[in-house]
Design a protein around this motif. Structure first.
Motif, short mmCIF file in Angstrom:
data_model
loop_
_atom_site.label_atom_id
_atom_site.label_comp_id
_atom_site.label_asym_id
_atom_site.label_seq_id
_atom_site.Cartn_x
_atom_site.Cartn_y
_atom_site.Cartn_z
N PRO A 1 0.82 -1.23 0.00
CA PRO A 1 0.00 0.00 0.00
C PRO A 1 0.85 1.27 0.00
CG PRO A 1 -0.98 -1.61 1.46
CD PRO A 1 0.35 -2.17 1.04
N ALA A 2 1.92 1.30 0.81
CA ALA A 2 2.79 2.48 0.84
C ALA A 2 3.57 2.62 -0.46
CB ALA A 2 3.75 2.40 2.03
N LEU A 3 4.01 1.51 -1.03
CA LEU A 3 4.73 1.58 -2.30
C LEU A 3 3.82 2.06 -3.43
CD1 LEU A 3 6.75 -1.75 -1.97
CD2 LEU A 3 7.74 0.55 -2.04
N LEU A 4 2.57 1.62 -3.41
CA LEU A 4 1.63 2.06 -4.43
C LEU A 4 1.34 3.55 -4.32
CD1 LEU A 4 -0.75 -1.03 -4.27
CD2 LEU A 4 0.46 -0.26 -6.32
N ARG A 5 1.25 4.06 -3.09
CA ARG A 5 1.01 5.49 -2.91
C ARG A 5 2.13 6.33 -3.50
NH1 ARG A 5 -0.33 4.11 2.41
NH2 ARG A 5 1.61 5.05 3.18
N ASN A 6 3.34 5.77 -3.47
CA ASN A 6 4.52 6.56 -3.83
C ASN A 6 5.19 6.11 -5.13
OD1 ASN A 6 4.68 8.26 -1.32
ND2 ASN A 6 4.83 6.24 -0.38
N SER A 7 4.51 5.25 -5.90
CA SER A 7 5.11 4.70 -7.13
C SER A 7 6.51 4.16 -6.85
CB SER A 7 5.16 5.78 -8.22
OG SER A 7 3.86 6.21 -8.55
N GLY A 8 6.59 3.34 -5.82
CA GLY A 8 7.89 2.81 -5.38
C GLY A 8 8.34 1.60 -6.16
N ARG A 9 9.31 0.88 -5.59
CA ARG A 9 9.89 -0.28 -6.27
C ARG A 9 10.07 -1.44 -5.29
NH1 ARG A 9 14.51 2.58 -10.17
NH2 ARG A 9 12.99 4.04 -11.09
N VAL A 10 9.99 -2.64 -5.82
CA VAL A 10 10.32 -3.85 -5.08
C VAL A 10 11.59 -4.42 -5.71
CG1 VAL A 10 9.58 -6.16 -4.39
CG2 VAL A 10 7.90 -4.31 -4.56
N ILE A 11 12.63 -4.56 -4.91
CA ILE A 11 13.90 -5.12 -5.38
C ILE A 11 14.08 -6.47 -4.71
CG2 ILE A 11 16.35 -4.68 -5.73
CD1 ILE A 11 14.50 -2.45 -6.82
N ASN A 12 13.98 -7.54 -5.46
CA ASN A 12 14.14 -8.89 -4.92
C ASN A 12 15.55 -9.40 -5.17
OD1 ASN A 12 11.54 -9.12 -3.88
ND2 ASN A 12 10.70 -9.88 -5.82
N ILE A 13 16.25 -9.75 -4.10
CA ILE A 13 17.62 -10.24 -4.23
C ILE A 13 17.57 -11.75 -4.43
CG2 ILE A 13 19.94 -10.24 -3.28
CD1 ILE A 13 18.66 -7.45 -3.83
N SER A 14 17.79 -12.16 -5.65
CA SER A 14 17.80 -13.57 -6.00
C SER A 14 19.25 -14.08 -5.96
CB SER A 14 17.16 -13.77 -7.38
OG SER A 14 17.12 -15.12 -7.74
N SER A 15 19.66 -14.78 -6.98
CA SER A 15 21.00 -15.38 -7.03
C SER A 15 21.18 -15.97 -8.42
CB SER A 15 21.10 -16.49 -5.97
OG SER A 15 22.21 -17.32 -6.19
N VAL A 16 22.45 -16.19 -8.77
CA VAL A 16 22.69 -16.97 -9.98
C VAL A 16 22.04 -18.35 -9.82
CG1 VAL A 16 24.92 -17.90 -9.18
CG2 VAL A 16 24.46 -17.71 -11.62
N GLY A 17 21.88 -18.79 -8.54
CA GLY A 17 21.18 -20.04 -8.26
C GLY A 17 19.70 -19.98 -8.55
N GLY A 18 19.19 -18.79 -8.86
CA GLY A 18 17.82 -18.68 -9.30
C GLY A 18 17.65 -18.90 -10.79
N ARG A 19 18.77 -19.09 -11.48
CA ARG A 19 18.75 -19.34 -12.92
C ARG A 19 19.33 -20.70 -13.28
NH1 ARG A 19 18.11 -14.25 -15.37
NH2 ARG A 19 17.76 -15.39 -17.30
N VAL A 20 20.30 -21.18 -12.47
CA VAL A 20 20.95 -22.47 -12.71
C VAL A 20 21.06 -23.20 -11.38
CG1 VAL A 20 23.05 -23.65 -13.45
CG2 VAL A 20 22.27 -21.60 -14.68
N ALA A 21 20.55 -24.43 -11.30
CA ALA A 21 20.59 -25.22 -10.08
C ALA A 21 21.70 -26.26 -10.16
CB ALA A 21 19.24 -25.89 -9.84
N MET A 22 22.76 -26.03 -9.43
CA MET A 22 23.89 -26.96 -9.43
C MET A 22 23.61 -28.13 -8.49
SD MET A 22 27.16 -24.36 -9.61
CE MET A 22 26.78 -23.55 -8.06
N PRO A 23 24.34 -29.25 -8.63
CA PRO A 23 24.10 -30.38 -7.74
C PRO A 23 24.32 -29.98 -6.28
CG PRO A 23 26.14 -30.68 -9.01
CD PRO A 23 25.41 -29.52 -9.61
N ALA A 24 23.43 -30.44 -5.42
CA ALA A 24 23.42 -30.18 -3.98
C ALA A 24 22.92 -28.77 -3.63
CB ALA A 24 24.78 -30.43 -3.33
N TYR A 25 22.68 -27.93 -4.63
CA TYR A 25 22.11 -26.60 -4.39
C TYR A 25 20.59 -26.60 -4.57
CZ TYR A 25 26.69 -24.27 -4.34
OH TYR A 25 27.95 -23.85 -4.01
#
Length: 296
Positions: free
Chosen positions: A129-153
């Motif tokens: 709601p506060a972000l919508l009032r202010n035209s804000g941003r959501v920054i999600n910190i992912s990982s290279v592991g969010g694109r490639v899944a290595m063994p045991a990861y």
């Protein structure tokens, strides 16, 4: 930077950063404060808050898996006069244990999803709601592991793949409403988390059955040895912090940013290489780290 220099800058509004006790989160909080934002930094311990606090950084105790902690967030922005308008939310908190799919107990799978995915959803829902009032941003910190899944990861990568999908859907939902959603994908970054991951992985490996140890003991040793070898060559946390700050401040931010040459290379390869070719490439990179005998 001194406190007086912080005071001299014109306020840019407020940014909330989760997982700011150490590493990328703490560096991002300091970088955003340096750029003139009031930063509300979620930390887990009082000593972390004391280490981070400045005129521009306001630490709060925030466990994103605790509903009572989440409930304190929205009231912070009921009146923008104290903190300034909420310009961005940086969903950074994360935990990681590397383990083969067969061996990690379901409770540990759930715990990683609670922190790395569901906790971010809860914080985002509370602050939208506060972000919508202010035209804000959501920054999600992912990982290279969010694109490639290595063994045991697999457990960690599963949470980050899910975060990437969530980000795509959220971006498409919020774009017509004026809120931008950006994903940051770090590769190897020198943080305290790297050593904790190796220790947690070893602890989990020690709980494997003898049969599982026969199957996966050498793999776990290789994965940890590869991770340890990459730590000294990882990017400094300040590099990641500058990318996050760019995602917050750019006039027309990209939908995704990588941190480090390894992340940029792997994400590109994942888009163009056939699965089997990528499998062979990852196996080749891991091969030198295998022990000659297993001691797991």
């Amino acid at each position: 930077m001194t406190m007086s220099s912080e005071k001299s800058q014109k306020p840019q509004g407020c940014v909330v950063v989760t997982g700011a006790s150490t590493g990328i989160g703490a560096a991002a909080a300091r970088e955003l404060a340096r750029r003139g934002f009031h930063v509300i930094a979620g930390v887990r311990r009082d000593q972390d808050a004391d280490a981070l606090r400045t005129d521009r950084i306001e630490p709060i105790i925030l466990d994103i898996t605790e509903p009572d902690h989440i409930a304190q967030l929205a009231p912070l922005f009921a009146d923008d006069s104290r903190t300034g308008a909420l310009r961005a939310l940086v969903n950074n908190a994360a935990i990681q244990i590397n383990a083969p799919v067969e061996t990690l107990p379901l409770d540990e799978w759930r715990r990683q999803f609670e922190v790395n995915l569901f906790g971010h959803i809860a914080v985002t829902q509370a602050l939208l709601p506060a972000l919508l009032r202010n035209s804000g941003r959501v920054i999600n910190i992912s990982s290279v592991g969010g694109r490639v899944a290595m063994p045991a990861y697999g457990p960690y990568a599963a949470t980050k793949f899910a975060l990437e999908a969530l980000s795509d859907s959220l971006r498409r939902e919020l774009a017509p409403l004026g809120v931008r959603v950006v994903v940051v994908e770090p590769g190897a970054v020198r943080t305290e988390m790297s050593d904790r991951v190796i220790a947690a992985t070893n602890q989990q490996a020690a709980a494997m059955s003898p049969e599982q140890r026969d199957r996966y003991g050498r793999l776990i040793q290789a994965v940890n040895a590869q991770a340890a070898a990459h730590i000294p060559n990882g990017r400094p946390v300040d590099d990641a912090a500058r990318v996050i700050a760019k995602a917050v401040t750019a006039g027309k931010p990209r939908t995704r940013y990588t941190v480090g040459g390894d992340a940029a290379l792997i994400t590109r390869l994942s888009r163009v290489l056939p699965d089997r070719t990528l499998d062979r490439m990852l196996a080749f990179g891991l091969r030198p780290h295998y022990p000659t005998t297993s001691t797991a």
